[in-house]
Structure formats: structure tokens, C-alpha cells
Design a protein around this motif. Structure first.
Motif, PDB file in Angstrom:
ATOM      1  N   GLU A  97      33.156  23.648  64.104  1.00  0.00           N
ATOM      2  CA  GLU A  97      34.046  22.833  64.939  1.00  0.00           C
ATOM      3  C   GLU A  97      34.266  21.446  64.321  1.00  0.00           C
ATOM      4  O   GLU A  97      34.214  20.424  65.000  1.00  0.00           O
ATOM      5  CB  GLU A  97      33.446  22.690  66.349  1.00  0.00           C
ATOM      6  N   ASP A 135      35.599  21.481  72.220  1.00  0.00           N
ATOM      7  CA  ASP A 135      36.923  20.850  72.330  1.00  0.00           C
ATOM      8  C   ASP A 135      37.055  19.996  73.584  1.00  0.00           C
ATOM      9  O   ASP A 135      38.123  19.441  73.836  1.00  0.00           O
ATOM     10  CB  ASP A 135      38.022  21.903  72.306  1.00  0.00           C
ATOM     11  N   HIS A 171      43.074  21.907  80.562  1.00  0.00           N
ATOM     12  CA  HIS A 171      43.642  22.096  79.229  1.00  0.00           C
ATOM     13  C   HIS A 171      44.969  21.341  79.108  1.00  0.00           C
ATOM     14  O   HIS A 171      46.051  21.914  79.278  1.00  0.00           O
ATOM     15  CB  HIS A 171      43.834  23.585  78.958  1.00  0.00           C
ATOM     16  N   GLU A 223      41.429  21.348  74.986  1.00  0.00           N
ATOM     17  CA  GLU A 223      42.599  21.812  74.246  1.00  0.00           C
ATOM     18  C   GLU A 223      43.131  23.130  74.791  1.00  0.00           C
ATOM     19  O   GLU A 223      42.370  23.964  75.283  1.00  0.00           O
ATOM     20  CB  GLU A 223      42.245  22.022  72.777  1.00  0.00           C
ATOM     21  N   LYS A 235      39.889  25.381  66.820  1.00  0.00           N
ATOM     22  CA  LYS A 235      40.478  24.217  67.491  1.00  0.00           C
ATOM     23  C   LYS A 235      41.198  23.358  66.458  1.00  0.00           C
ATOM     24  O   LYS A 235      40.833  23.337  65.287  1.00  0.00           O
ATOM     25  CB  LYS A 235      39.390  23.377  68.176  1.00  0.00           C
TER      26      LYS A 235
END
Length: 791
Positions: free
Chosen positions: A156, A236, A275, A361, A511
Motif C-alpha cells: 500500500e 486507504d 468512499h 477511496e 489503491k
């Protein structure tokens, strides 16, 4: 004189009665298609001797369409009910304490978070008061419980440092952050820099054993023993500084006198996976954002309000550390759903709040989204199968929670049910022109579009409650497209999870780290009341407590004054549904193609006067008789329609049963332009408007009843509006006196005519709903820009 707190109890009772009535009404409505299915099936089975192979195939499509449509309709009704209740209660309670100050005792202040009687999404503090700041929550336990925040990370590098920066800035004094990393990319170096910082524990695994669940198991091993609560965040996420403070009140309740006690049954609190960070990146991210709005602002609050089973959803939730140590982490592809079922099977509960919302996200490409949903679908159904009996047999799980679990069982097959059911119904209607008996074309279209519009309306409701900017509403249309595009992927994965012995591998969802929109805390829901009723309903300071910054040049468009587009779209959907409901209820049953028309008489049996035909069997005992005479039967007052070219069948009963050496029955079928078939033979022209057949030659029918069909396909008949379908039966006998029996009870005299399939113009009524997806074809952005300009 009323006692303190009594109005609150009356309010709770009224709310419970109101909610129960709505739920019961929804249950009744949801079983209507199933009742029609059973009724039609019984009638077709009773008439099965008249079905050809092609008819059996046609009715197979018709029944498949109605059955799958009826199954999905139960989901649609749930979504409609949830949308109505959440919007209504938010509207009714939204203006209370509109300035954020004042006492919340009585109707709301003493409710524990997640209490099934709590009104909608009210942000009343659980200790009996509300604060004047944006948070709206305060709970004083006399100390600060230690909280351990766990993050499972795998490659990530684009987002992990962003998350850790947010966690470092939490405004809570007693917490730690445990990161278990499986990475093989630059994330390893990034995390090394954080391992030396206060509060942070970084552990690196050399394998991905157990995937996310396995990583979270490792986090439990190194967690501070003082921890009373554990919070889970995905990489995220970008939690607000006050996130921990927003979770904690839901684990406690006040007795109305300032005494705070722990709610022992509550094991976890799930918040809103909001999101929105990159929602403006593409039509797909807009669609995903709209999906989450409907689920987290409408569906989950509705579940919380009625006390049904609620899912832990992977990230942005807090769970009691002692319970988590006891139940442990599983290694399913959906470790969150597995944990949910473990908790409920042991008698624990999950509550939900949208007010500890955590920005995150949206998946940015369709390939990534399809893989993510396939993982969810496979793990979900795998755990449904694994935990089905423990949940359904557990005494700790309430009937309403078990019902929700049954809904969840086919959660990822919903869209597939809708697509296959709709396709089957369209084939039966447009290709074979056959319906389930008693199920008209308008009813078929109503079922399709009531199913189709349920999720868009719920997503609209979620965006309305969030007071979302105008551009977010176009995501509702994209979400419709997305739901169908994902059908083969989710359907296949769900079936794999249901039947395969073990789950498949875990596919990570990459992501991007992109942020396209500024993010602030969700606004108080009394804004909904202000939006509808105007400024007189009160207001509050709109200064945000915290926000997520947006890089220069990446600010989303569409801010400014909040539009009425959401209400316009919701109104259009409701209008379309109302039009369909009205049309379906007023549609005559004759439009149900292929139904037998039973002959009826007037006067006293057995010597009745021939009269009408209808789709309703006779009930006379004894039935009417027609003997060595001519009888004319009419089906009157019909809408304009065409009786398609095809084969007609006639089934006749007589008494006594036995061989009839010389008996002839001549049938003539035609159309009258009026509501009467008087003078039928003389007034109906030939050349396509009538057909005639004679049967009953020596030895041709030896047992009652006897069925005959036209030997060749007969031409179509055009029935004008208000006209009639006419049948002339001419019975002539040379030897024995054997009368035809009709209008009798089923099996004793239900002489009937079965016409070919009918196509009725009222089918076009269902196409009203198609107008709602026109923006997908004609340019969504231009339409919404126009609506925005109009205010």
C-alpha cells in the motif's frame, strides 16, 4: 400530571407501533407475487392436458420470470421500506435542537446508541445532552479507555503513510497503532520510518498466511494488554481526528440520571465507510460513491432502527478487545462477515452509526471492482453456508436477525435474480406471448420496474441525507449500470463460495492515493428539514471540525448551493412507480395471455340461458346444460387488443359419459365491435374475423371431457376498444340426447375455450420507467448542468 420521562415512553411506544405496522404491510405486499405464482401454477397444472411442448416451454419462461422476480421483489420492498422510514424519521426529528444545544432527555436523550426505538439518524448524545460543536457527542466515563488501532497492509505504498499521518493526529490521549505488513514493495521502507515513532508498532510478515485475518491475528498478539477496544482501518482510510470519541458512546447507555453503564450485549460498532476521496475521478467512482450512500445512510440505519442483524464491514469499526480475544480472527476472504456471524452466534450484537464516518477511496477501475466484488461474493456465500445452521438454530439470535440473515444469504445473487427473471419474463411476453394465468402484462412491467427502481431510490435517499453536492446524484444512474455489469462476476463467485470445499485466493484491490474532493464531517440531518421547510426551521454553524485537504488542481466541481435535483429524481421515480401501480391495478385480466375462458349461463340450472365467458371457473351444482341447440357466449367490455394468430382449443363436458355415436358440435369464434354478441353469425364478416370447426364424428370422443383444437393456425382477431370476443356453440345430435354441461364446478362442468396468446397495448405502460435512464444515453452531464442552472 405526567411523570418525568413518560412522554418519552409514549413516543417509543408510538414509534414501535408505527414501525411494526409498516413492516407488516411490507411483508403482505412482498408475498403478492408469490401468491400469484402459486395460483397460476395450480391453474396451469389443472389445464396441463391441453399444453403442447411449445406451451410448456413458454410457461416455463413465464413461471421462471415470476418466481425470480418475486424473490427479488422481497429485497425491493425492504429497500423501499428502509428508504421511507429513514427519510421520514430524519425529517420528523431533524429539526429538534436545531442549533446543536439543549437537553436531549425524554424522547431521545436516554436511548442507547442503536436502540431499535431511536428515531432515525438523530445525533443526540447518549449521556442525555448534545454539544454545541460539530461532533455532537460527549461521554464522561471518568477515564479514557485504552484503544488499540489495527491495520493490515499489503503493498500500500500510495496510501499507507497518509493513513499513519491521520492516525498520528487523533485527538484521543490513550491509544496505540499496530500495523501488520505483508508487503513486498516500497511500503516496507516507509513503515520502517514509522516504527520508531511513539504509539506505533510495526510488524512485518514474510508470508500472507491467512491474508487479512491472519495479519489481524498477529496484531492481537502484540496489542497492549490494557486495550479495552480495538479499531480496524484499511490502508486507504483517512479517519478524522475525533474518530475514537465518536465510536465510544455506542458501547454505553445512560439511565437518564447521568449514570453511564456499558451495554454488555454490544460487541462492535460499525461506522460509515465514506468512499468520497476520489469520487469525481470517473463515472465509475461516482457510481461506487452513490452505492455506498444508499447502503450506509439508508439500509444500515434502517437495520439498526428495527433491531435486525448488522454486518461488520471490513474497516472503520470498533470492537471490544475482550470479546475479540475470545472469538479470535478467522482467515476467510471476508473476515469481517465471518466475525459478524461469530459474534451473533454467541449472543453479541453489532450496532451502526453514520456519524463516525471515515473517508476512503472508491475503486477506480472496473477490473479492480469486479475482482473486489468477486472476493466479497465468494467469501460471503461461503460463510453463509458454513454458519447457516449455527445462526438459524441459535437461541441468541432473534427471529428478526435470522430473517435478515436469510436476506443476506442471496445478497450477491440479487442482481442475477433480477436479470434472469426479467429476461425470462420478456421472452414469455414478447416471444411466446404467454403469461402466468391471472398475471397481466401491466403487472409484469410493474414488477420489473418496481424491482429496478428500488436501489436507485435508496441511493438517492442516501445522497439526500448527506446533503451531497449536485454532481454526486448522477452517480445513481451509473450505479444502475454497474449493478448489471457486475452480475456475471458476482454470480459466478457467489456460486463458487456456495459449493466449493475451500475458498479461493485473496486478490488485493490496488489503491491510487488520489484525492479529488474536499471532505468535511457529515452535516447534521436537521438540514434535511431546513431544505424542505425553509430557513424558518432553524440552522447551525457550518464550521467544520476537521477536513481533508485537496491537492491544488484536483478540486471537484459541483460545489456551492445545494440543488433540488435529488428530490426531482426521487419524485420522478415515485411518479413512475405510482403510474405502474395504477395501470397494473386497472388492467383487465383478459390480458393474461393463454388463460382459459370458462362458459357461464344465466338463470336456473340446468336449463340456463347461455351468457358470458370469463377467466373464472364456474361454481354451479348442478351445472348448466346446452342440448341440441345454439348458444352464444361473450367476453365483453374489452380494451383494444389483438388475439394473436394461433391454435384455439375447446374442452367440453357432457352427461352421461360414454360413447356418442352421432353427435356434432360446430364452433364459431369472432369479434363484435359492441358490448354484445347478439346476432353473432349474421354481423361478423368472414375472411379472417371468424373461424369455424366441427368435431364429433363417429367414435371421435368417447369420454367426458373431450378436447379438440383447430387443425391449423387461425388468423389474428382484432378487438376494438369496448368490443367483445364471441363464441357460438351449435350442438346437433341425431340419436342420443346428450347435453353439454358448462358453468359447473371444476371437474364437473368447466367447459372452456382456450384462445391463443394475446398481445395488449397496455404492455407499453411499463416503458414509462425507461425514460428515467435516458440521461445515460443523451449525456448525463448536460442534463444535470441544466437542472443545476435551473436551481
Amino acid at each position: 400530571m405526567s411523570r418525568p420521562g413518560q412522554p418519552g415512553r409514549r413516543g417509543q411506544l408510538a414509534w414501535s407501533v408505527f414501525l411494526t405496522a409498516l413492516v407488516l404491510l411490507a411483508i403482505v405486499i412482498s408475498i403478492i407475487p408469490l401468491v400469484a405464482l402459486v395460483r397460476g401454477f395450480v391453474q396451469v397444472v389443472r389445464e396441463s392436458r391441453t399444453l403442447s411442448g411449445a406451451d410448456a416451454v413458454a410457461f416455463g419462461f413465464a413461471f421462471t420470470g415470476l418466481f425470480l422476480g418475486a424473490v427479488f421483489f422481497t429485497y425491493a420492498i425492504k429497500y423501499y421500506l428502509g428508504t421511507a422510514i429513514v427519510l421520514l424519521t430524519s425529517l420528523l426529528t431533524g429539526g429538534r435542537n436545531g442549533n446543536g444545544n439543549g437537553n436531549g432527555n425524554g424522547n431521545g436523550g436516554s436511548h442507547p446508541a442503536g436502540d431499535r426505538h431511536a428515531t432515525g439518524l438523530s445525533r443526540i448524545a447518549r449521556n442525555g445532552t448534545t454539544n454545541g460543536n460539530e461532533n455532537g457527542y460527549h461521554i464522561d466515563l471518568g477515564y479514557k479507555p485504552f484503544v488499540s488501532i489495527h491495520v493490515a497492509a499489503y503493498n500500500e505504498k500510495r496510501v499507507i503513510e497518509r493513513l499513519l499521518t491521520c492516525l498520528q493526529q487523533l485527538d484521543y490521549p490513550e491509544y496505540e497503532v499496530v500495523v501488520v505488513d505483508d508487503s513486498t514493495d516500497e511500503s516496507v521502507e516507509i513503515l520502517k520510518r514509522w516504527s520508531r515513532r511513539r504509539r506505533f508498532k510495526i510488524a512485518h510478515r514474510k508470508s500472507r498466511l491467512g491474508f487479512k485475518g491472519g495479519a489481524l491475528r498477529e496484531a492481537l498478539k502484540v496489542m497492549d494488554p490494557r486495550a479495552e477496544y480495538v479499531v480496524i482501518f484499511d490502508a486507504d482510510s483517512m479517519p478524522f481526528p475525533d474518530s475514537i470519541e465518536r465510536f465510544l458512546p455506542y458501547f454505553y447507555q445512560s439511565n437518564g440520571e447521568g449514570e453511564v453503564k456499558r451495554r454488555e450485549e454490544v460487541a462492535a460498532v460499525q461506522s460509515y465507510q465514506w468512499h468520497v476521496l476520489n469520487k469525481s475521478e470517473s463515472w465509475l467512482t461516482e457510481a461506487v460513491r452513490a452505492e455506498y450512500a444508499g447502503s450506509y445512510m439508508v439500509e444500515r440505519p434502517f437495520q439498526d432502527a428495527i433491531g435486525s442483524l448488522k454486518m461488520i464491514a471490513g474497516t472503520a469499526y470498533m470492537v471490544r478487545a475482550d470479546i475479540l480475544r475470545d472469538v479470535g480472527w478467522g482467515t476467510s476472504l471476508t473476515e469481517d462477515w465471518e466475525l459478524t456471524l461469530k459474534l451473533y452466534a454467541r449472543g453479541h450484537k453489532v450496532v451502526y452509526t453514520p456519524w463516525a464516518e471515515t473517508p476512503a477511496e472508491c475503486v477506480s477501475t472496473f477490473t479492480r471492482l469486479a475482482r473486489q466484488r468477486m472476493r466479497w461474493a465468494e467469501g460471503h456465500t461461503y460463510n453463509v453456508r458454513k454458519w447457516f445452521l449455527p445462526i438459524m438454530l441459535s437461541r441468541s439470535v432473534t427471529p428478526l436477525e435470522k430473517l435478515e440473515f436469510l436476506y443476506d444469504a442471496a445478497y450477491y445473487l440479487q442482481a442475477a435474480l433480477f436479470v434472469v427473471g426479467t429476461a425470462s419474463w420478456l421472452i414469455s411476453d414478447l416471444v411466446f406471448h404467454v403469461h402466468v394465468p391471472g398475471w397481466t402484462a401491466a403487472l409484469g412491467w410493474s414488477l420489473i420496474f418496481s424491482n429496478l427502481l428500488a436501489l436507485p431510490l435508496m441511493n438517492l435517499g442516501g445522497l439526500i441525507l448527506e446533503d451531497a453536492p449536485v454532481r454526486d446524484f448522477q452517480g445513481v444512474l451509473g450505479a444502475v449500470v454497474l449493478s448489471f455489469a457486475l452480475v456475471p462476476f458476482q454470480g459466478w463467485a457467489a456460486l463458487k463460495g456456495l459449493f466449493q470445499k475451500e475458498e479461493g485466493p485473496w486478490f488485493r484491490t490496488p489503491k491510487t492515493g488520489h484525492i479529488t474532493d474536499p471532505v468535511k464531517h457529515l452535516r447534521r440531518l436537521h438540514l434535511l428539514r431546513r431544505w424542505l421547510l425553509g430557513p424558518r426551521s432553524g440552522g447551525y454553524s457550518r464550521q467544520p471540525l476537521a477536513s481533508v485537504a485537496v491537492p491544488p488542481g484536483r478540486r471537484g466541481k459541483g460545489g456551492g448551493r445545494r440543488p433540488r435535483v435529488g428530490w426531482v429524481m426521487a419524485g420522478a421515480l415515485l411518479f413512475a412507480l405510482a403510474a405502474l401501480a395504477w395501470g397494473s391495478m386497472s388492467s383487465p385480466e383478459v390480458s393474461a395471455a393463454g388463460n382459459p375462458l370458462y362458459l357461464h349461463g344465466t338463470g336456473t340450472a340446468p336449463g340456463c340461458t347461455p351468457g358470458s365467458m370469463s377467466a373464472t371457473p364456474g361454481v354451479r351444482a348442478p351445472g348448466c346444460t346446452l342440448n341440441d341447440a345454439v348458444g352464444v357466449f361473450s367476453f365483453t367490455g374489452l380494451p383494444a387488443q389483438n388475439v394473436a394468430a394461433g391454435t384455439w382449443s375447446f374442452t367440453m363436458y357432457w352427461t352421461p359419459a360414454g360413447p356418442i355415436p352421432l353427435s356434432h358440435v360446430t364452433l364459431s369464434v369472432g369479434v363484435s365491435a359492441t358490448a354484445s354478441c347478439a346476432g353473432f353469425v349474421a354481423t361478423i364478416p368472414s375472411g379472417g374475423s371468424t373461424w369455424t370447426t366441427t368435431f364429433g364424428a363417429l367414435g371421435a370422443h368417447t369420454t367426458s371431457p373431450f378436447t379438440v383444437s383447430t387443425s391449423a393456425s387461425q388468423p389474428a382477431l382484432a378487438i376494438p376498444a369496448g368490443g367483445s370476443l364471441c363464441l357460438r356453440v351449435d350442438i346437433s345430435q341425431e340419436d342420443d340426447d346428450v347435453p353439454m354441461v358448462y358453468d359447473g364446478r371444476v371437474g364437473e362442468g368447466d367447459t372452456r375455450l382456450i384462445p391463443p396468446t394475446t398481445v395488449v397495448p397496455e404492455s407499453v405502460l411499463g416503458m414509462v420507467g425507461v425514460a428515467l435512464v435516458i440521461p445515460l444515453v443523451t449525456g448525463r452531464r448536460r442534463l444535470f448542468s441544466f437542472l443545476k442552472a435551473r436551481g
